[in-house]
Design a protein around this motif. Structure first.
Motif, PDB file in Angstrom:
ATOM      1  N   ALA A  21      56.206 -13.280 -23.985  1.00 45.19           N
ATOM      2  CA  ALA A  21      56.065 -13.643 -22.579  1.00 45.19           C
ATOM      3  C   ALA A  21      56.195 -12.393 -21.711  1.00 45.19           C
ATOM      4  O   ALA A  21      55.412 -12.177 -20.777  1.00 45.19           O
ATOM      5  CB  ALA A  21      57.128 -14.664 -22.192  1.00 45.19           C
ATOM      6  N   ALA A  22      57.179 -11.548 -22.052  1.00 43.24           N
ATOM      7  CA  ALA A  22      57.382 -10.328 -21.274  1.00 43.24           C
ATOM      8  C   ALA A  22      56.162  -9.421 -21.375  1.00 43.24           C
ATOM      9  O   ALA A  22      55.694  -8.877 -20.369  1.00 43.24           O
ATOM     10  CB  ALA A  22      58.627  -9.601 -21.771  1.00 43.24           C
ATOM     11  N   LEU A  25      53.361 -10.836 -19.342  1.00 41.30           N
ATOM     12  CA  LEU A  25      53.594 -10.615 -17.917  1.00 41.30           C
ATOM     13  C   LEU A  25      53.328  -9.161 -17.546  1.00 41.30           C
ATOM     14  O   LEU A  25      52.730  -8.852 -16.512  1.00 41.30           O
ATOM     15  CB  LEU A  25      55.032 -10.998 -17.575  1.00 41.30           C
ATOM     16  CG  LEU A  25      55.324 -11.096 -16.092  1.00 41.30           C
ATOM     17  CD1 LEU A  25      54.670 -12.333 -15.515  1.00 41.30           C
ATOM     18  CD2 LEU A  25      56.808 -11.112 -15.826  1.00 41.30           C
ATOM     19  N   ALA A  26      53.758  -8.261 -18.429  1.00 41.16           N
ATOM     20  CA  ALA A  26      53.555  -6.839 -18.160  1.00 41.16           C
ATOM     21  C   ALA A  26      52.067  -6.529 -18.065  1.00 41.16           C
ATOM     22  O   ALA A  26      51.617  -5.835 -17.148  1.00 41.16           O
ATOM     23  CB  ALA A  26      54.206  -5.994 -19.249  1.00 41.16           C
ATOM     24  N   TYR A  28      49.672  -8.619 -17.379  1.00 44.27           N
ATOM     25  CA  TYR A  28      49.156  -9.226 -16.159  1.00 44.27           C
ATOM     26  C   TYR A  28      49.522  -8.359 -14.944  1.00 44.27           C
ATOM     27  O   TYR A  28      48.667  -8.031 -14.121  1.00 44.27           O
ATOM     28  CB  TYR A  28      49.726 -10.629 -15.992  1.00 44.27           C
ATOM     29  CG  TYR A  28      49.449 -11.229 -14.647  1.00 44.27           C
ATOM     30  CD1 TYR A  28      48.191 -11.743 -14.349  1.00 44.27           C
ATOM     31  CD2 TYR A  28      50.436 -11.258 -13.666  1.00 44.27           C
ATOM     32  CE1 TYR A  28      47.930 -12.281 -13.121  1.00 44.27           C
ATOM     33  CE2 TYR A  28      50.180 -11.793 -12.425  1.00 44.27           C
ATOM     34  CZ  TYR A  28      48.926 -12.301 -12.143  1.00 44.27           C
ATOM     35  OH  TYR A  28      48.654 -12.819 -10.925  1.00 44.27           O
ATOM     36  N   GLY A  29      50.811  -7.970 -14.894  1.00 43.68           N
ATOM     37  CA  GLY A  29      51.283  -7.163 -13.768  1.00 43.68           C
ATOM     38  C   GLY A  29      50.499  -5.873 -13.638  1.00 43.68           C
ATOM     39  O   GLY A  29      50.105  -5.454 -12.556  1.00 43.68           O
ATOM     40  N   MET A  30      50.244  -5.262 -14.786  1.00 45.41           N
ATOM     41  CA  MET A  30      49.481  -4.013 -14.797  1.00 45.41           C
ATOM     42  C   MET A  30      48.079  -4.229 -14.258  1.00 45.41           C
ATOM     43  O   MET A  30      47.598  -3.501 -13.409  1.00 45.41           O
ATOM     44  CB  MET A  30      49.339  -3.513 -16.234  1.00 45.41           C
ATOM     45  CG  MET A  30      50.567  -2.900 -16.777  1.00 45.41           C
ATOM     46  SD  MET A  30      50.467  -1.138 -16.624  1.00 45.41           S
ATOM     47  CE  MET A  30      51.655  -0.654 -17.834  1.00 45.41           C
ATOM     48  N   ASN A  33      47.961  -4.400 -10.630  1.00 43.20           N
ATOM     49  CA  ASN A  33      48.557  -3.359  -9.796  1.00 43.20           C
ATOM     50  C   ASN A  33      48.167  -1.948 -10.170  1.00 43.20           C
ATOM     51  O   ASN A  33      48.859  -1.000  -9.865  1.00 43.20           O
ATOM     52  CB  ASN A  33      50.077  -3.480  -9.833  1.00 43.20           C
ATOM     53  CG  ASN A  33      50.525  -4.745  -9.165  1.00 43.20           C
ATOM     54  OD1 ASN A  33      50.253  -4.952  -7.990  1.00 43.20           O
ATOM     55  ND2 ASN A  33      51.163  -5.612  -9.919  1.00 43.20           N
ATOM     56  N   ILE A  34      47.067  -1.837 -10.863  1.00 47.31           N
ATOM     57  CA  ILE A  34      46.619  -0.481 -11.171  1.00 47.31           C
ATOM     58  C   ILE A  34      45.680  -0.027 -10.070  1.00 47.31           C
ATOM     59  O   ILE A  34      44.700  -0.707  -9.746  1.00 47.31           O
ATOM     60  CB  ILE A  34      45.914  -0.452 -12.531  1.00 47.31           C
ATOM     61  CG1 ILE A  34      46.975  -0.584 -13.615  1.00 47.31           C
ATOM     62  CG2 ILE A  34      45.133   0.823 -12.712  1.00 47.31           C
ATOM     63  CD1 ILE A  34      46.410  -0.699 -14.967  1.00 47.31           C
ATOM     64  N   ASN A  35      46.010   1.068  -9.461  1.00 46.18           N
ATOM     65  CA  ASN A  35      45.169   1.556  -8.383  1.00 46.18           C
ATOM     66  C   ASN A  35      44.345   2.731  -8.879  1.00 46.18           C
ATOM     67  O   ASN A  35      44.887   3.752  -9.266  1.00 46.18           O
ATOM     68  CB  ASN A  35      46.029   2.008  -7.199  1.00 46.18           C
ATOM     69  CG  ASN A  35      47.008   0.923  -6.802  1.00 46.18           C
ATOM     70  OD1 ASN A  35      46.701  -0.258  -6.896  1.00 46.18           O
ATOM     71  ND2 ASN A  35      48.185   1.323  -6.371  1.00 46.18           N
ATOM     72  N   LEU A  36      43.043   2.569  -8.841  1.00 44.32           N
ATOM     73  CA  LEU A  36      42.178   3.656  -9.278  1.00 44.32           C
ATOM     74  C   LEU A  36      42.095   4.730  -8.203  1.00 44.32           C
ATOM     75  O   LEU A  36      42.216   4.456  -7.012  1.00 44.32           O
ATOM     76  CB  LEU A  36      40.785   3.125  -9.587  1.00 44.32           C
ATOM     77  CG  LEU A  36      40.661   2.386 -10.916  1.00 44.32           C
ATOM     78  CD1 LEU A  36      39.423   1.525 -10.918  1.00 44.32           C
ATOM     79  CD2 LEU A  36      40.615   3.376 -12.067  1.00 44.32           C
TER      80      LEU A  36
END
Lengths: 157, 673
Positions: A21-22, A25-26, A28-30, A33-36
């Protein structure tokens, strides 16, 4: 299966479930929230997506900083010496924001090609060039070395 | 001349640490007491020499010797003496010198306070520490010598210390943080020594534990100081940025927290031995990785150290050698160690195991987010991982952790009756619910994450207090019952309360802070959270090495009382020309009022940022609790009682079997702090 083993198995399954699950989630979170990072040339060629959080970087064009008289709105251009992008920002610019300075900014590109910045980062050392900006400059000039900072960046903590 | 003496002392110290690595380890191998015996004097000699080097560099700063490059780059004759001293660690080279000084200090401390240890263990531990010393000394001597000179022409005056660093925060933050970073090398050394000696028992955990806890306490204090410093000095009012360098310190802290708890299990129950050793290696590797990330400059960070590829390569090599050899050693030796004590799924062992898993997952989460941009860059993408990623992960992990924690404090070793384990859960769950709704409601909008944060903080505080209530039962008064609890129990209580306080502070301040950027002229009033900020005027002020525009702002509360007058400044440092914001802060236990000056907009008008930050102090208050808790736990007399008992026994090769049996306590005794 004896009860002890069963207990162990439950525990292991429980842990495996938690860890996956962690990890899920990681990931998904990535992905959210990854900014090119783009340089002004790429923005001009339309490589940068619109209405999506990205980061762009370059040098602030001399004389381009235009401040609104009554509010905290400010506009300025950043360049990699090939193309230029106009950045609009509202708020307080960092102390080391200066014309000619290398900066990195986070925000979204609007339909008119203006970059709506949420955050402007200038480094706390005036001789420091953010690595992305240096690379962006190098890239725009096709491998020939453009050294903008005359000095080696000095150490600081 | 002083610089040359310093350089020479540093080289001598390097020689000592080289001997310290080789001789005692060979002595332990050959069982030669003489060779093992030189470990202590060598450790002392190494400390004395590195201290001499450090004093020499400090003297260069105080005497304004600008022919020394490092001094010229980081000091100026106008700086006050205390900043000249703290400027010693204001740059890369000097901060590394501080690093090896602290490492030398820890090494010497192990040499001094290890009388109860068998000689071969001492020899191995000091040998491993010697190896770490060698690595960092070589790093300094080969790539970052602080004693290099400008010859023959040197500058008349120095180019000044970065103004951000001319501050009390810089005086205390790096030494504290380094105490933590470097302290984990002691835990690492104990782990490696145990693997080398093949003696991975409860006694080993008992020796290693206080060192780890002390290091952790310093690290906690160091991180908190850094956060506090960023809060008031960067002028933004932010307290955590998920910056790579912050992450570099958070990762060993998280892993170190796991280590501290798993050492407790290993000491008390003799299980999880291999795991504990692995964690010790992991924690120290993360310290090294942090060093690498910070010093190599490969990641964009507000802590911009000079990006020198040579330095990065050196640390990377050192990192790979250390991790590689310790993991190889682990692979060879760890399977030998077996534990056979059983426990059930309601035992304290399991709860601490869950703690460990969660902390390790949190560490890996941060590691992934920090290193992802590097990996992506390798494939040609330039990306950054934003703060929302980390926030999301912690918003998920921390509540799970705390909920388990609240139950776990009631568990006993081996097995806990469900009645004992869960008897307080209904109370905690029910009481926390109204608290979690009312507190956010009082602050304004009831947001989900604010409710969750308040709920878990309240849950943990209740669990801790009910636990104290239970353990302090006594025939005399409650108070005397409380006084009778062990220091390690008090330490655990303080540590866990600290977590709750920090969580509450972080939750409330993140959700209910208010912030406004306003254009202000003399007479302008800005209102925020019921407080009125009135700009009286701005005047020019001259400091020792800067000029500044200083604003005078009075704050009145909604009832019309004057709260305070703040004096935020915009300083320009004369030598470097750097501009810096000094925020004006009215600090309080329940709220901070914060005003900082932006840019001059012309015609006497300034861009100003006013902020209202509720409970922001609790962030650091919690860290104080944690840090003090750690030190309390270490002060537990049982670490010293053992020492007295053991004096009567022969020193070398005492097999401390009794330590593992005597350690089974009837009630768990609360020793997880």
């Amino acid at each position: 299966m004896n009860p002890k083993r069963k207990q162990r198995l439950t525990l292991v399954l429980f842990i495996a479930f938690g860890v996956s699950a962690a990890v899920g989630l990681a990931l998904y979170g990535m992905s959210q929230n990854i900014n090119l990072f783009f340089n002004p040339s790429q923005v001009e060629q339309g490589e940068a997506p619109m209405e999506q959080v990205i980061r762009i970087g370059g040098l602030v064009v001399e004389g381009s900083v235009n401040r609104d008289k009554t509010s905290l709105d400010v506009q300025f251009d950043i360049t990699d010496f090939k193309s230029t992008v106009t950045v609009a920002f509202s708020g307080i610019l960092p102390d080391l924001f200066r014309e000619g300075q290398g900066i990195v900014t986070t925000g979204k590109l609007d339909q008119f090609g203006v970059f709506r910045a949420d955050e402007v980062l200038a480094k706390h050392d005036e001789n420091y060039m953010p690595p992305e900006v240096q690379r962006a400059l190098d890239k725009a000039h096709g491998g020939q070395d453009v050294t903008v900072s005359e000095q080696q960046p000095t150490a600081k903590y | 001349m002083i610089a040359e003496i310093g350089h020479f002392a540093l080289i001598l110290s390097f020689c000592f640490s080289l001997l310290l690595t080789v001789v005692p380890l060979l002595g332990a191998w050959w069982r030669d007491p003489l060779w093992m015996g030189v470990a202590r004097p060598l450790a002392m000699g190494q400390l004395v020499m590195v201290l001499a080097a450090f004093v020499a560099l400090t003297a260069n700063f105080l005497l304004d010797d600008f022919s020394v490059q490092y001094v010229a780059n980081h000091s100026n004759s106008l700086m006050p003496w205390y900043y000249k001293v703290s400027a010693v660690w204001g740059g890369h080279e000097g901060s590394l010198l501080l690093w090896v000084l602290i490492l030398g200090g820890w090494t010497a401390a192990v040499a001094k306070f290890s009388k109860q240890l068998p000689l071969d263990m001492v020899a191995r531990v000091l040998g491993v520490l010697g190896f770490v010393n060698v690595g960092f000394m070589l790093f300094i001597l080969l790539t970052s010598n602080p004693f290099n000179r400008f010859l023959p022409n040197w500058p008349q005056d120095g180019s000044d210390l970065n103004p951000l660093l001319q501050d009390f925060g810089l005086i205390v933050h790096p030494p504290m943080l380094y105490m933590g970073y470097v302290g984990f090398s002691v835990a690492f050394a104990f782990a490696i020594a145990a693997l080398l000696g093949g003696r991975l028992d409860a006694a080993w955990a008992r020796w290693s534990r206080p060192w780890t806890t002390v290091a952790w306490s310093f690290m906690t204090a160091g991180i908190a100081l850094g956060s506090w410093w960023a809060y008031y000095e960067l002028g933004w009012g932010g307290w955590w940025f998920w910056d790579p360098v912050e992450n570099a310190s958070l990762m060993p802290w998280l892993a170190g927290t796991a280590l501290m708890h798993s050492l407790a299990v290993t000491e008390k129950r003799g299980v999880f031995k291999s795991w504990t050793v692995l964690l010790a290696i992991f924690t120290f590797s993360l310290s090294l990785l942090g060093t690498f990330l910070v010093r190599s400059g490969i990641l964009t960070s507000v802590h911009a150290f000079a990006s020198d590829p040579e330095r990065g390569q050196f640390v990377l090599m050192f990192l790979l050698i250390t991790i590689g050899s310790s993991l190889a050693l682990y692979a060879l030796r760890a399977p030998v160690v077996k534990s056979r004590i059983g426990f059930t799924e309601r035992s304290r062992e399991i709860f601490l195991l869950l703690n460990n898993i969660l902390f390790v997952v949190a560490t890996l989460t941060v590691l992934g987010g920090t290193l992802f941009p590097l990996g992506a860059e390798y494939f040609g993408y330039e990306v950054s991982v934003g703060a929302p990623y980390f926030n999301l992960m912690f918003a998920f992990l921390v509540p799970v952790l705390v909920l388990i924690m609240g139950v776990g404090v009631y568990s006993n070793w081996k097995d806990t009756r469900p009645k004992v384990l869960f008897s307080r859960v209904p109370v905690m769950a029910l009481v926390s619910l109204p608290v979690a709704l009312v507190v956010p409601w009082l602050y304004g909008e009831v947001a989900l994450l604010a409710v969750v944060g308040t709920y878990i903080a309240s849950w943990l505080i209740l669990a801790t207090f009910l636990d104290v209530w239970k353990k302090s039962a006594s025939k005399q008064s409650r108070w005397s019952g409380w006084l009778k609890t062990s220091r390690s129990f008090k330490g655990m209580v303080a540590g866990h309360l600290g977590i709750a306080i920090t969580i509450l502070g972080a939750t409330i301040t993140s959700h209910y802070s208010e912030e406004k950027d306003v254009r202000m002229e003399a007479g302008t009033v800005a209102e925020i959270a019921g407080f009125q900020f009135k700009l009286l005027g701005i005047e020019g002020v001259r400091g020792p090495n800067y000029v500044s525009d200083q604003a005078h702002v009075t704050i009145t509360s909604s009832s019309g009382d004057i709260v305070t007058t703040l004096h935020p400044e915009k300083r320009r440092y004369l030598v470097s020309g750097d501009v810096m914001t000094e925020a004006g802060i009215d600090a309080g236990l329940f709220r901070d009022l914060y005003i900082s000056m932006g840019e001059h907009l012309g015609d006497g008008a300034w861009a100003m940022r006013v902020q209202y930050k509720p409970l922001v102090r609790w962030l650091w208050l919690g860290a104080v609790f944690m840090s003090v808790g750690g030190l309390l736990a270490v002060a537990d007399p049982r670490y010293r009682v053992k020492l007295k008992q053991r004096r009567q026994q022969p020193e070398v090769n005492t097999r401390l079997e009794e330590a593992s049996t005597s350690a089974v306590m009837p009630d768990g005794g609360g020793s997880t702090a």
